[in-house]
Design a protein around this motif. Structure first.
Motif, PDB file in Angstrom:
ATOM      1  N   ALA A 158       0.826  -1.200   0.000  1.00 52.13           N
ATOM      2  CA  ALA A 158       0.000   0.000   0.000  1.00 52.13           C
ATOM      3  C   ALA A 158       0.867   1.260   0.000  1.00 52.13           C
ATOM      4  O   ALA A 158       0.553   2.235  -0.689  1.00 52.13           O
ATOM      5  N   ALA A 159       1.958   1.257   0.753  1.00 55.07           N
ATOM      6  CA  ALA A 159       2.859   2.409   0.763  1.00 55.07           C
ATOM      7  C   ALA A 159       3.513   2.605  -0.599  1.00 55.07           C
ATOM      8  O   ALA A 159       3.685   3.743  -1.061  1.00 55.07           O
ATOM      9  N   SER A 160       3.864   1.514  -1.256  1.00 50.27           N
ATOM     10  CA  SER A 160       4.470   1.614  -2.588  1.00 50.27           C
ATOM     11  C   SER A 160       3.495   2.208  -3.594  1.00 50.27           C
ATOM     12  O   SER A 160       3.858   3.070  -4.407  1.00 50.27           O
ATOM     13  N   MET A 161       2.234   1.781  -3.551  1.00 48.73           N
ATOM     14  CA  MET A 161       1.253   2.322  -4.485  1.00 48.73           C
ATOM     15  C   MET A 161       0.922   3.776  -4.147  1.00 48.73           C
ATOM     16  O   MET A 161       0.699   4.584  -5.051  1.00 48.73           O
ATOM     17  N   ALA A 162       0.875   4.126  -2.865  1.00 46.72           N
ATOM     18  CA  ALA A 162       0.619   5.513  -2.490  1.00 46.72           C
ATOM     19  C   ALA A 162       1.727   6.429  -3.001  1.00 46.72           C
ATOM     20  O   ALA A 162       1.460   7.545  -3.466  1.00 46.72           O
ATOM     21  N   LEU A 163       2.968   5.984  -2.950  1.00 48.14           N
ATOM     22  CA  LEU A 163       4.072   6.769  -3.496  1.00 48.14           C
ATOM     23  C   LEU A 163       3.974   6.878  -5.011  1.00 48.14           C
ATOM     24  O   LEU A 163       4.284   7.925  -5.595  1.00 48.14           O
ATOM     25  N   ALA A 164       3.528   5.800  -5.658  1.00 55.59           N
ATOM     26  CA  ALA A 164       3.391   5.827  -7.116  1.00 55.59           C
ATOM     27  C   ALA A 164       2.274   6.764  -7.559  1.00 55.59           C
ATOM     28  O   ALA A 164       2.368   7.397  -8.617  1.00 55.59           O
ATOM     29  N   MET A 165       1.218   6.873  -6.768  1.00 50.46           N
ATOM     30  CA  MET A 165       0.102   7.745  -7.118  1.00 50.46           C
ATOM     31  C   MET A 165       0.364   9.201  -6.758  1.00 50.46           C
ATOM     32  O   MET A 165      -0.395  10.081  -7.158  1.00 50.46           O
ATOM     33  N   SER A 166       1.407   9.475  -6.002  1.00 49.46           N
ATOM     34  CA  SER A 166       1.726  10.840  -5.603  1.00 49.46           C
ATOM     35  C   SER A 166       2.640  11.488  -6.642  1.00 49.46           C
ATOM     36  O   SER A 166       3.049  10.867  -7.624  1.00 49.46           O
ATOM     37  N   SER A 167       2.967  12.748  -6.396  1.00 50.78           N
ATOM     38  CA  SER A 167       3.866  13.488  -7.288  1.00 50.78           C
ATOM     39  C   SER A 167       5.302  13.486  -6.781  1.00 50.78           C
ATOM     40  O   SER A 167       6.128  14.246  -7.282  1.00 50.78           O
ATOM     41  N   LEU A 168       5.606  12.663  -5.808  1.00 52.16           N
ATOM     42  CA  LEU A 168       6.958  12.607  -5.263  1.00 52.16           C
ATOM     43  C   LEU A 168       7.894  11.914  -6.251  1.00 52.16           C
ATOM     44  O   LEU A 168       7.502  10.971  -6.944  1.00 52.16           O
ATOM     45  N   PRO A 169       9.143  12.355  -6.329  1.00 47.03           N
ATOM     46  CA  PRO A 169      10.094  11.763  -7.289  1.00 47.03           C
ATOM     47  C   PRO A 169      10.624  10.417  -6.807  1.00 47.03           C
ATOM     48  O   PRO A 169      11.752  10.319  -6.320  1.00 47.03           O
ATOM     49  N   TRP A 170       9.799   9.388  -6.952  1.00 52.32           N
ATOM     50  CA  TRP A 170      10.217   8.033  -6.572  1.00 52.32           C
ATOM     51  C   TRP A 170      10.497   7.235  -7.840  1.00 52.32           C
ATOM     52  O   TRP A 170       9.712   7.245  -8.784  1.00 52.32           O
ATOM     53  N   GLN A 171      11.612   6.540  -7.879  1.00 49.61           N
ATOM     54  CA  GLN A 171      12.063   5.856  -9.084  1.00 49.61           C
ATOM     55  C   GLN A 171      11.545   4.422  -9.125  1.00 49.61           C
ATOM     56  O   GLN A 171      12.288   3.465  -8.965  1.00 49.61           O
ATOM     57  N   GLY A 172      10.244   4.301  -9.336  1.00 50.01           N
ATOM     58  CA  GLY A 172       9.647   2.976  -9.464  1.00 50.01           C
ATOM     59  C   GLY A 172       9.010   2.503  -8.182  1.00 50.01           C
ATOM     60  O   GLY A 172       9.215   3.052  -7.096  1.00 50.01           O
ATOM     61  N   ALA A 173       8.217   1.454  -8.326  1.00 51.80           N
ATOM     62  CA  ALA A 173       7.483   0.875  -7.201  1.00 51.80           C
ATOM     63  C   ALA A 173       8.129  -0.438  -6.771  1.00 51.80           C
ATOM     64  O   ALA A 173       8.994  -0.992  -7.465  1.00 51.80           O
ATOM     65  N   VAL A 174       7.693  -0.930  -5.629  1.00 50.44           N
ATOM     66  CA  VAL A 174       8.147  -2.220  -5.115  1.00 50.44           C
ATOM     67  C   VAL A 174       6.926  -3.068  -4.793  1.00 50.44           C
ATOM     68  O   VAL A 174       5.833  -2.559  -4.547  1.00 50.44           O
ATOM     69  N   GLY A 175       7.112  -4.362  -4.800  1.00 52.58           N
ATOM     70  CA  GLY A 175       6.104  -5.313  -4.375  1.00 52.58           C
ATOM     71  C   GLY A 175       6.657  -6.164  -3.251  1.00 52.58           C
ATOM     72  O   GLY A 175       7.868  -6.404  -3.173  1.00 52.58           O
ATOM     73  N   ALA A 176       5.787  -6.615  -2.369  1.00 53.93           N
ATOM     74  CA  ALA A 176       6.219  -7.368  -1.190  1.00 53.93           C
ATOM     75  C   ALA A 176       5.355  -8.594  -1.010  1.00 53.93           C
ATOM     76  O   ALA A 176       4.137  -8.541  -1.210  1.00 53.93           O
ATOM     77  N   VAL A 177       5.981  -9.701  -0.633  1.00 50.54           N
ATOM     78  CA  VAL A 177       5.284 -10.942  -0.300  1.00 50.54           C
ATOM     79  C   VAL A 177       5.994 -11.592   0.875  1.00 50.54           C
ATOM     80  O   VAL A 177       7.188 -11.376   1.100  1.00 50.54           O
ATOM     81  N   ARG A 178       5.256 -12.383   1.616  1.00 48.25           N
ATOM     82  CA  ARG A 178       5.835 -13.242   2.656  1.00 48.25           C
ATOM     83  C   ARG A 178       5.853 -14.655   2.120  1.00 48.25           C
ATOM     84  O   ARG A 178       4.829 -15.156   1.630  1.00 48.25           O
ATOM     85  N   VAL A 179       6.995 -15.299   2.208  1.00 44.11           N
ATOM     86  CA  VAL A 179       7.201 -16.617   1.607  1.00 44.11           C
ATOM     87  C   VAL A 179       7.461 -17.638   2.699  1.00 44.11           C
ATOM     88  O   VAL A 179       8.203 -17.373   3.661  1.00 44.11           O
ATOM     89  N   GLY A 180       6.845 -18.790   2.565  1.00 42.84           N
ATOM     90  CA  GLY A 180       7.074 -19.907   3.469  1.00 42.84           C
ATOM     91  C   GLY A 180       7.317 -21.192   2.687  1.00 42.84           C
ATOM     92  O   GLY A 180       7.179 -21.229   1.455  1.00 42.84           O
ATOM     93  N   TRP A 181       7.665 -22.249   3.408  1.00 40.01           N
ATOM     94  CA  TRP A 181       7.909 -23.560   2.786  1.00 40.01           C
ATOM     95  C   TRP A 181       7.316 -24.628   3.696  1.00 40.01           C
ATOM     96  O   TRP A 181       7.738 -24.787   4.836  1.00 40.01           O
ATOM     97  N   ALA A 182       6.333 -25.338   3.166  1.00 45.08           N
ATOM     98  CA  ALA A 182       5.692 -26.422   3.916  1.00 45.08           C
ATOM     99  C   ALA A 182       5.052 -27.371   2.922  1.00 45.08           C
ATOM    100  O   ALA A 182       4.548 -26.957   1.877  1.00 45.08           O
ATOM    101  N   GLY A 183       5.095 -28.660   3.254  1.00 45.16           N
ATOM    102  CA  GLY A 183       4.490 -29.659   2.379  1.00 45.16           C
ATOM    103  C   GLY A 183       5.210 -29.825   1.063  1.00 45.16           C
ATOM    104  O   GLY A 183       4.600 -30.247   0.073  1.00 45.16           O
ATOM    105  N   GLY A 184       6.482 -29.473   1.022  1.00 44.06           N
ATOM    106  CA  GLY A 184       7.250 -29.630  -0.202  1.00 44.06           C
ATOM    107  C   GLY A 184       6.970 -28.586  -1.263  1.00 44.06           C
ATOM    108  O   GLY A 184       7.316 -28.784  -2.436  1.00 44.06           O
ATOM    109  N   ARG A 185       6.391 -27.459  -0.905  1.00 42.93           N
ATOM    110  CA  ARG A 185       6.108 -26.417  -1.887  1.00 42.93           C
ATOM    111  C   ARG A 185       6.263 -25.049  -1.231  1.00 42.93           C
ATOM    112  O   ARG A 185       6.279 -24.915  -0.005  1.00 42.93           O
ATOM    113  N   VAL A 186       6.359 -24.038  -2.097  1.00 45.12           N
ATOM    114  CA  VAL A 186       6.510 -22.658  -1.645  1.00 45.12           C
ATOM    115  C   VAL A 186       5.132 -22.086  -1.325  1.00 45.12           C
ATOM    116  O   VAL A 186       4.181 -22.249  -2.096  1.00 45.12           O
ATOM    117  N   LEU A 187       5.025 -21.419  -0.194  1.00 48.56           N
ATOM    118  CA  LEU A 187       3.786 -20.767   0.223  1.00 48.56           C
ATOM    119  C   LEU A 187       3.933 -19.260   0.056  1.00 48.56           C
ATOM    120  O   LEU A 187       4.896 -18.671   0.543  1.00 48.56           O
TER     121      LEU A 187
END
Length: 252
Positions: A158-187
């Motif tokens: 949400a902070a990344s998108m708020a910066l992208a929607m503003s007029s502040l000189p930010w050089q691109g957006a970021v995305g974030a995920v939380r990653v886990g490993w269980a049952g032999g696969r990536v969560l």
């Protein structure tokens, strides 16, 4: 007393409010995007233009029953040689439909978890600020609703998108995920119960080019192949989220 009934109230001038041009930037665009995050995770919904319409930028990130609103406001130009960025993340009891149980029945100061989350958001978005930009910037993240999903990564998105929607000189957006490993696969963005049995608990933040700006987590004696697979898959979803934010922000 009849003459008192014939009196009419005086006509007072209407108050005028002066709004800067950059304050209206986020009010002219109502955007809602949905980003799929795999078959085992609900889609990430990002919206802007409906809340906090007088802020420089505002966005709401929703995943399942959890929602976080982030707003961006600018201040005066600082004389320091670094970016005076302030991030405030708060988890209010109202998000769970409760009243604080302390003596004052009010929210107290930020908890240790809220302070650490604020620092994590700061480390995620600060590297993409324009070089030489030293104007005061404040990012406020508020938890609107809480479910079984993790609100911390939602605050970063949400902070990344708020910066992208503003007029502040930010050089691109970021995305974030939380990653886990269980049952032999990536969560991707596992729930709290799934995260309890996961071998890896990793928060990844990356750009649309697949570059990592922040990484924080732990692993329980996991093999290096599992850890690297979690990083690879996590950065792919981060790039997808950041790419969508860049498109709606017009910075691609």
């Amino acid at each position: 007393m009849s003459y008192l009934l014939k009196l009419t109230p005086p006509k007072l001038p209407r108050p005028s409010f002066l709004l800067s041009s950059h304050s209206l930037l986020s009010t002219t665009r109502n955007i809602v995007i949905s980003i799929p995050l795999g078959p085992y995770c609900p889609p990430l919904e990002l919206s802007s233009g409906q809340l906090a319409r007088l802020a420089d930028g505002c966005a709401v990130a929703k995943l399942g029953n959890t929602a976080v609103m982030s707003t961006v406001c600018r201040g005066k130009v600082s004389t320091s040689s670094f970016l005076p960025l302030t991030v405030d993340y708060r988890q209010k009891a109202a998000a769970a439909g409760r009243i604080p149980t302390n003596f004052l029945r009010r929210e107290l100061g930020p908890s240790e978890r809220e302070i650490l989350t604020s620092r994590m958001i700061d480390r995620s978005v600060r590297p993409l600020a324009a070089k030489g930009f030293v104007q005061e910037v404040g990012i406020s993240c508020n938890l609107l609703a809480v479910g079984v999903e993790d609100p911390e990564v939602l605050a970063i998105n949400a902070a990344s998108m708020a910066l992208a929607m503003s007029s502040l000189p930010w050089q691109g957006a970021v995305g974030a995920v939380r990653v886990g490993w269980a049952g032999g696969r990536v969560l991707i963005n596992p729930a709290r119960r799934e995260l309890g049995g996961s071998e890896v608990n990793l928060v990844l933040v990356g750009t649309s080019e697949g570059k990592c700006t922040m990484m924080e987590g732990e692993a329980k004696c996991a093999k290096d192949t599992k850890f690297l697979e979690c990083v690879r898959v996590g950065l792919e979803y981060c790039a997808e989220i950041a790419g969508q934010i860049d498109m709606v922000g017009g910075r691609e």
